[in-house]
Design a protein around this motif. Structure first.
Motif, mmCIF file in Angstrom:
data_model
loop_
_atom_site.group_PDB
_atom_site.id
_atom_site.type_symbol
_atom_site.label_atom_id
_atom_site.label_comp_id
_atom_site.label_asym_id
_atom_site.label_seq_id
_atom_site.Cartn_x
_atom_site.Cartn_y
_atom_site.Cartn_z
ATOM 1 N N CYS A 147 37.104 28.493 34.199
ATOM 2 C CA CYS A 147 36.719 27.170 34.691
ATOM 3 C C CYS A 147 35.214 27.123 34.948
ATOM 4 C CB CYS A 147 37.497 26.799 35.956
ATOM 5 S SG CYS A 147 36.815 27.427 37.491
ATOM 6 N N GLY A 148 34.647 25.955 34.868
ATOM 7 C CA GLY A 148 33.207 25.765 35.006
ATOM 8 C C GLY A 148 32.658 26.097 36.382
ATOM 9 N N ASN A 149 33.500 26.002 37.403
ATOM 10 C CA ASN A 149 33.032 26.231 38.768
ATOM 11 C C ASN A 149 32.839 27.693 39.106
ATOM 12 O OD1 ASN A 149 32.801 23.621 39.670
ATOM 13 N ND2 ASN A 149 34.954 23.493 40.267
ATOM 14 N N ALA A 150 33.879 28.484 38.841
ATOM 15 C CA ALA A 150 33.842 29.861 39.322
ATOM 16 C C ALA A 150 34.467 30.857 38.352
ATOM 17 C CB ALA A 150 34.543 29.940 40.673
ATOM 18 N N GLY A 151 34.781 30.406 37.152
ATOM 19 C CA GLY A 151 35.321 31.324 36.160
ATOM 20 C C GLY A 151 36.783 31.690 36.335
ATOM 21 N N HIS A 152 37.532 30.888 37.093
ATOM 22 C CA HIS A 152 38.976 31.143 37.231
ATOM 23 C C HIS A 152 39.667 30.904 35.888
ATOM 24 C CE1 HIS A 152 37.898 29.440 41.356
ATOM 25 N NE2 HIS A 152 38.062 30.743 41.527
ATOM 26 N N THR A 153 40.796 31.553 35.684
ATOM 27 C CA THR A 153 41.468 31.434 34.383
ATOM 28 C C THR A 153 42.936 31.016 34.496
ATOM 29 O OG1 THR A 153 41.869 33.803 34.447
ATOM 30 C CG2 THR A 153 39.935 33.066 33.206
ATOM 31 N N ILE A 154 43.241 30.207 35.498
ATOM 32 C CA ILE A 154 44.602 29.657 35.607
ATOM 33 C C ILE A 154 44.476 28.142 35.636
ATOM 34 C CG2 ILE A 154 46.847 29.837 36.751
ATOM 35 C CD1 ILE A 154 45.794 32.069 38.451
ATOM 36 N N ARG A 155 45.107 27.491 34.695
ATOM 37 C CA ARG A 155 44.989 26.033 34.611
ATOM 38 C C ARG A 155 46.355 25.367 34.525
ATOM 39 N NH1 ARG A 155 39.652 24.186 32.240
ATOM 40 N NH2 ARG A 155 38.401 26.073 32.033
ATOM 41 N N LEU A 164 49.202 37.843 40.281
ATOM 42 C CA LEU A 164 50.580 37.877 40.791
ATOM 43 C C LEU A 164 50.662 37.346 42.212
ATOM 44 C CD1 LEU A 164 52.098 41.226 39.501
ATOM 45 C CD2 LEU A 164 53.067 38.946 39.211
ATOM 46 N N GLU A 165 49.689 37.759 43.021
ATOM 47 C CA GLU A 165 49.664 37.298 44.414
ATOM 48 C C GLU A 165 49.509 35.776 44.488
ATOM 49 O OE1 GLU A 165 46.625 39.573 46.353
ATOM 50 O OE2 GLU A 165 47.981 41.293 46.603
ATOM 51 N N PHE A 166 48.640 35.280 43.636
ATOM 52 C CA PHE A 166 48.401 33.832 43.591
ATOM 53 C C PHE A 166 49.695 33.093 43.232
ATOM 54 C CE2 PHE A 166 47.231 29.873 41.498
ATOM 55 C CZ PHE A 166 46.287 29.337 42.367
ATOM 56 N N ILE A 167 50.373 33.603 42.197
ATOM 57 C CA ILE A 167 51.622 32.982 41.728
ATOM 58 C C ILE A 167 52.695 33.017 42.808
ATOM 59 C CG2 ILE A 167 53.527 33.267 40.073
ATOM 60 C CD1 ILE A 167 51.368 34.123 38.014
ATOM 61 N N GLU A 168 52.776 34.177 43.486
ATOM 62 C CA GLU A 168 53.771 34.318 44.553
ATOM 63 C C GLU A 168 53.439 33.432 45.744
ATOM 64 O OE1 GLU A 168 54.489 38.435 45.758
ATOM 65 O OE2 GLU A 168 55.296 38.715 43.715
ATOM 66 N N TYR A 169 52.177 33.452 46.130
ATOM 67 C CA TYR A 169 51.749 32.686 47.298
ATOM 68 C C TYR A 169 52.030 31.192 47.101
ATOM 69 C CZ TYR A 169 48.868 30.749 51.003
ATOM 70 O OH TYR A 169 48.439 30.055 52.114
ATOM 71 N N HIS A 170 51.791 30.698 45.893
ATOM 72 C CA HIS A 170 51.990 29.271 45.632
ATOM 73 C C HIS A 170 53.377 28.949 45.087
ATOM 74 C CE1 HIS A 170 47.964 28.052 46.701
ATOM 75 N NE2 HIS A 170 47.535 29.138 46.099
ATOM 76 N N ARG A 210 48.713 22.002 32.998
ATOM 77 C CA ARG A 210 48.925 21.421 31.691
ATOM 78 C C ARG A 210 47.842 20.417 31.292
ATOM 79 N NH1 ARG A 210 54.583 18.561 30.051
ATOM 80 N NH2 ARG A 210 55.520 20.270 31.212
ATOM 81 N N HIS A 211 47.160 19.878 32.304
ATOM 82 C CA HIS A 211 46.087 18.926 32.014
ATOM 83 C C HIS A 211 44.717 19.598 32.010
ATOM 84 C CE1 HIS A 211 49.214 16.026 32.484
ATOM 85 N NE2 HIS A 211 49.384 16.322 33.759
ATOM 86 N N SER A 212 44.722 20.946 31.914
ATOM 87 C CA SER A 212 43.492 21.755 31.870
ATOM 88 C C SER A 212 42.714 21.817 33.179
ATOM 89 C CB SER A 212 42.534 21.267 30.765
ATOM 90 O OG SER A 212 43.146 21.386 29.529
ATOM 91 N N HIS A 213 43.327 21.364 34.289
ATOM 92 C CA HIS A 213 42.642 21.473 35.578
ATOM 93 C C HIS A 213 42.784 22.886 36.122
ATOM 94 C CE1 HIS A 213 43.818 17.025 35.767
ATOM 95 N NE2 HIS A 213 42.528 17.077 35.498
ATOM 96 N N CYS A 214 41.686 23.391 36.686
ATOM 97 C CA CYS A 214 41.748 24.707 37.323
ATOM 98 C C CYS A 214 42.578 24.588 38.599
ATOM 99 C CB CYS A 214 40.344 25.201 37.673
ATOM 100 S SG CYS A 214 40.378 26.715 38.638
ATOM 101 N N ILE A 215 43.643 25.397 38.709
ATOM 102 C CA ILE A 215 44.504 25.275 39.891
ATOM 103 C C ILE A 215 44.080 26.216 41.012
ATOM 104 C CG2 ILE A 215 46.514 24.302 38.682
ATOM 105 C CD1 ILE A 215 47.791 27.123 38.804
ATOM 106 N N VAL A 216 43.042 27.045 40.740
ATOM 107 C CA VAL A 216 42.503 27.870 41.817
ATOM 108 C C VAL A 216 41.492 27.032 42.609
ATOM 109 C CG1 VAL A 216 41.403 30.056 42.424
ATOM 110 C CG2 VAL A 216 42.823 29.909 40.366
ATOM 111 N N CYS A 217 40.654 26.303 41.889
ATOM 112 C CA CYS A 217 39.678 25.405 42.537
ATOM 113 C C CYS A 217 40.398 24.295 43.292
ATOM 114 C CB CYS A 217 38.753 24.774 41.505
ATOM 115 S SG CYS A 217 37.502 25.901 40.894
ATOM 116 N N ASN A 218 41.459 23.800 42.701
ATOM 117 C CA ASN A 218 42.153 22.688 43.329
ATOM 118 C C ASN A 218 43.651 22.976 43.408
ATOM 119 O OD1 ASN A 218 42.920 20.280 44.380
ATOM 120 N ND2 ASN A 218 42.014 19.012 42.767
ATOM 121 N N THR A 219 44.032 23.674 44.472
ATOM 122 C CA THR A 219 45.421 24.111 44.595
ATOM 123 C C THR A 219 46.383 22.944 44.828
ATOM 124 O OG1 THR A 219 45.021 24.603 46.916
ATOM 125 C CG2 THR A 219 44.920 26.461 45.391
#
Ligand SMILES: [Zn+2]
Length: 210
Positions: free
Chosen positions: A48-56, A6-12, A58-67
């Protein structure tokens, strides 16, 4: 939803309509759902392969690794003015997109001497959603007339937005694109009473794209 999610969603500043829960859905189900409902992001995805984040996105990119992907994805949805501008000096047509007033935008292009000229005039603009996508789509249709090798300043992405074609070719391409893709025009503006002199340009194909 977890607190840190939730914090991530709000922050961004991710709109709740732009994100969905992917729990229990297959990758193709998620993709279909996102496409059908114009959803940009999903949570509870495969890690995700880098750190196990689970927010991507539409193109399957991890949006935590690459905000940066968040802003990029949001921009694709933006409402804006797709415009056609012309330069008599260069015999160039420009297809662009702006969220501000096209006249104001053209003023900036002229002061930056985009395309090595400062006589750009807006001929036509159409306001629509997904303006970035529409702009790219139309530029792709006109690709064979693309101008290459006009560099200026520190930003040459706009070089890819200039074409050696007559206004008539540009406007017909734009109109066809809007009707083929059934894109809703929110507002339409013609700036010149007589755009005839912009029809004297020649359509010059770039051999690279033939
Ligand atoms: Zn990640």
């Amino acid at each position: 939803m977890e607190t840190n999610l939730l914090e991530f969603i709000e922050y961004h500043k991710i709109d709740k309509n732009d994100i969905m829960d992917a729990k229990g859905l297959s990758i193709s189900e998620i993709k279909d759902e996102m496409k059908m409902n114009d959803i940009l992001f999903a949570y509870n995805t495969t890690p995700c392969g880098n750190a196990g984040h689970t927010i991507r996105d539409r193109h399957s990119h991890c949006i935590v690794c690459n905000t940066a992907n968040i802003a990029f994805m949001k921009r694709t949805k933006q409402t804006g003015h797709v415009y056609i501008a012309g330069s008599i000096i260069k015999n160039y047509i420009k297809i662009g997109m702006t969220t501000e007033d096209p006249i104001k935008r053209i003023g900036k292009l002229n002061s930056r001497k985009v395309g090595n000229t400062n006589d750009w005039v807006v001929i036509k603009s159409i306001k629509c959603d997904y303006a970035n996508m529409v702009e790219f789509g139309i530029q792709k249709e006109l690709q064979r007339y693309k101008v290459e090798g006009e560099y200026y300043g520190d930003n040459d992405t706009e070089s890819s937005e200039m074409f050696r074609c007559r206004y008539k070719t540009a406007i017909e391409t734009v109109e066809k694109y809007f009707s083929d893709k059934e894109i809703n025009k929110k507002e339409e503006k013609t700036y010149l009473v007589n755009p005839e002199k912009y029809n004297n340009f020649k359509n010059i194909a770039n051999p690279k794209y033939l």
